[in-house]
Design a protein around this motif. Structure first.
Motif, PDB file in Angstrom:
ATOM      1  N   GLY A  25       0.797  -1.228   0.000  1.00  0.00           N
ATOM      2  CA  GLY A  25       0.000   0.000   0.000  1.00  0.00           C
ATOM      3  C   GLY A  25       0.823   1.268   0.000  1.00  0.00           C
ATOM      4  O   GLY A  25       0.264   2.372  -0.051  1.00  0.00           O
ATOM      5  N   THR A  26       2.144   1.155   0.026  1.00  0.00           N
ATOM      6  CA  THR A  26       2.982   2.352   0.028  1.00  0.00           C
ATOM      7  C   THR A  26       3.073   3.003  -1.347  1.00  0.00           C
ATOM      8  O   THR A  26       3.653   4.081  -1.472  1.00  0.00           O
ATOM      9  N   ILE A  27       2.508   2.363  -2.361  1.00  0.00           N
ATOM     10  CA  ILE A  27       2.517   2.945  -3.696  1.00  0.00           C
ATOM     11  C   ILE A  27       1.783   4.280  -3.726  1.00  0.00           C
ATOM     12  O   ILE A  27       2.142   5.191  -4.475  1.00  0.00           O
ATOM     13  N   TYR A  28       0.754   4.422  -2.852  1.00  0.00           N
ATOM     14  CA  TYR A  28      -0.022   5.660  -2.835  1.00  0.00           C
ATOM     15  C   TYR A  28       0.815   6.819  -2.303  1.00  0.00           C
ATOM     16  O   TYR A  28       0.649   7.965  -2.728  1.00  0.00           O
ATOM     17  N   GLU A  29       1.712   6.526  -1.367  1.00  0.00           N
ATOM     18  CA  GLU A  29       2.596   7.569  -0.860  1.00  0.00           C
ATOM     19  C   GLU A  29       3.548   8.053  -1.947  1.00  0.00           C
ATOM     20  O   GLU A  29       3.837   9.246  -2.065  1.00  0.00           O
ATOM     21  N   MET A  30       4.057   7.113  -2.755  1.00  0.00           N
ATOM     22  CA  MET A  30       4.962   7.504  -3.831  1.00  0.00           C
ATOM     23  C   MET A  30       4.238   8.278  -4.931  1.00  0.00           C
ATOM     24  O   MET A  30       4.783   9.217  -5.502  1.00  0.00           O
ATOM     25  N   SER A  61       1.738  10.197  -4.517  1.00  0.00           N
ATOM     26  CA  SER A  61       1.406  11.540  -4.029  1.00  0.00           C
ATOM     27  C   SER A  61       2.643  12.359  -3.693  1.00  0.00           C
ATOM     28  O   SER A  61       2.545  13.552  -3.404  1.00  0.00           O
ATOM     29  N   ALA A  62       3.811  11.725  -3.708  1.00  0.00           N
ATOM     30  CA  ALA A  62       5.057  12.431  -3.410  1.00  0.00           C
ATOM     31  C   ALA A  62       5.494  13.260  -4.619  1.00  0.00           C
ATOM     32  O   ALA A  62       5.030  13.026  -5.742  1.00  0.00           O
ATOM     33  N   PRO A  63       6.385  14.231  -4.393  1.00  0.00           N
ATOM     34  CA  PRO A  63       6.890  15.047  -5.520  1.00  0.00           C
ATOM     35  C   PRO A  63       7.889  14.249  -6.372  1.00  0.00           C
ATOM     36  O   PRO A  63       9.061  14.605  -6.503  1.00  0.00           O
ATOM     37  N   SER A 109       7.954  12.317 -10.136  1.00  0.00           N
ATOM     38  CA  SER A 109       7.258  12.100 -11.398  1.00  0.00           C
ATOM     39  C   SER A 109       7.310  10.631 -11.793  1.00  0.00           C
ATOM     40  O   SER A 109       8.178   9.881 -11.322  1.00  0.00           O
ATOM     41  N   PRO A 110       6.384  10.184 -12.658  1.00  0.00           N
ATOM     42  CA  PRO A 110       6.447   8.794 -13.141  1.00  0.00           C
ATOM     43  C   PRO A 110       7.786   8.446 -13.779  1.00  0.00           C
ATOM     44  O   PRO A 110       8.298   7.349 -13.592  1.00  0.00           O
ATOM     45  N   LEU A 111       8.361   9.397 -14.518  1.00  0.00           N
ATOM     46  CA  LEU A 111       9.653   9.157 -15.159  1.00  0.00           C
ATOM     47  C   LEU A 111      10.728   8.904 -14.112  1.00  0.00           C
ATOM     48  O   LEU A 111      11.552   7.986 -14.257  1.00  0.00           O
ATOM     49  N   GLU A 112      10.729   9.690 -13.053  1.00  0.00           N
ATOM     50  CA  GLU A 112      11.725   9.526 -11.997  1.00  0.00           C
ATOM     51  C   GLU A 112      11.537   8.199 -11.269  1.00  0.00           C
ATOM     52  O   GLU A 112      12.508   7.538 -10.896  1.00  0.00           O
TER      53      GLU A 112
END
Length: 255
Positions: free
Chosen positions: A89-94, A96-98, A100-103
Motif C-alpha cells: 500500500g505504500t505505492i499511494y505515498e509515492m 502523491s510524493a513530488p 514524477s512517473p519518469l523519476e
C-alpha cells in the motif's frame, strides 16, 4: 523533466540494499545454474557437436546462457520491485510524493538493470572457467547488454503493475519468456533447423535479441545486426509507451 534526484537516489539505494541483503544467494544461484548448463549442454551435447559455424559449442552457448539468465533476472527484479509497494500500500505515498512517473521508472528500472548486469557479468566470468570466450566487439557487447537489461526491466516493471498476486508475477516469465528463449536459438543455430522451422522461428522476437548479442561475441548471428538492433529499439519503445499509458490512466495503480 528530472528534478527530484534525491528521490531517485532514495528508491535506487533502497532497492540495491535489498539486493545486498541477499547478495550471496543471488551470486551462488547463477554460478550453480551456469555450471549445470555447461555440464549438460557443454559436455553431453558438446561432445557430439564440436562446433557451430566454426565456433566451439561451449563458447557458442555463452551468449544465449547470459541472455536467458538476464531476461529472467531483469523481469523478476523489476516486477518484484514495483509490486511490493502495491502489495503493502505504500505505492499511494509515492504517487502523491513530488516524484514524477519518469523519476520513479528511472529509480526502479535503474536498480533492477544494475542487478541484472551484475548477474550477467558473473555468468560471463563463470563461463571462462569452462571455455575460452573471446569477444569480437567488446564495446558493442557491453552496450547491448545494458540495452537488453533496461528493456527487459521495463517489461518486468509492466508485469509488476499488471500483476495482482505473487503467482501472476511468475506467469509471464515461466510460460512465455522461458519457452521463447529456449526456442530462440539460445543453445543452437537456426541454420541447424529444417527450412520450414527456420521460417516459423523467425516469428519469435527473442531470436533477434539473442542473435544480436551473439554477433557482439563472434561477429556473426542468425539475423543481421541491424535487424536485431531494430527489434530491441522497437521493444524498448513499446514498453515505454505501455508504462506511459499505465501512469496516465492509473491502471492498477490507483485502485
Amino acid at each position: 523533466m528530472i528534478s527530484n534526484l534525491r528521490g531517485i537516489r532514495s528508491i535506487y539505494g533502497f532497492e540495491m540494499a535489498r539486493f545486498g541483503r541477499t547478495f550471496w544467494t543471488s551470486l551462488m544461484l547463477p554460478v550453480i545454474t551456469t555450471t549445470l548448463y555447461f555440464v549438460v549442454f557443454g559436455s553431453a551435447i558438446g561432445s557430439r557437436m564440436s562446433s557451430v559455424s566454426d565456433v566451439p559449442y561451449g563458447a557458442f552457448i555463452v551468449p544465449g546462457l547470459m541472455m536467458l539468465t538476464m531476461f529472467t533476472e531483469s523481469i523478476s527484479n523489476a516486477s518484484f520491485g514495483i509490486y511490493m509497494p502495491k502489495w503493502t500500500g505504500t505505492i499511494y505515498e509515492m504517487l502523491s510524493a513530488p516524484l514524477s512517473p519518469l523519476e520513479m521508472v528511472i529509480a526502479y528500472v535503474g536498480a533492477a538493470a544494475t542487478k541484472s548486469v551484475i548477474i550477467g557479468t558473473i555468468i560471463f566470468a563463470t563461463a571462462h572457467l569452462f571455455v575460452d570466450v573471446e569477444v569480437a566487439h567488446p564495446l558493442f557487447m557491453v552496450g547491448f547488454m545494458l540495452l537488453m537489461a533496461v528493456t527487459f526491466c521495463l517489461f518486468g516493471f509492466i508485469i509488476g503493475i499488471w500483476a495482482q498476486s505473487f503467482e501472476q508475477l511468475q506467469v509471464i516469465p515461466l510460460l512465455v519468456v522461458y519457452p521463447l528463449t529456449f526456442l530462440g536459438g539460445a543453445f543452437y543455430s537456426l541454420s541447424m533447423l529444417p527450412p520450414a522451422w527456420q521460417a516459423v522461428t523467425l516469428f519469435n522476437p527473442v531470436v533477434y535479441l539473442i542473435s544480436g548479442f551473439r554477433w557482439t561475441f563472434f561477429g556473426q548471428g542468425d539475423v543481421g545486426i541491424g535487424v536485431s538492433m531494430g527489434a530491441v529499439a522497437f521493444f524498448l519503445t513499446l514498453c515505454l509507451c505501455v508504462i506511459f499509458w499505465m501512469f496516465r490512466t492509473g491502471y492498477r495503480l490507483k485502485n
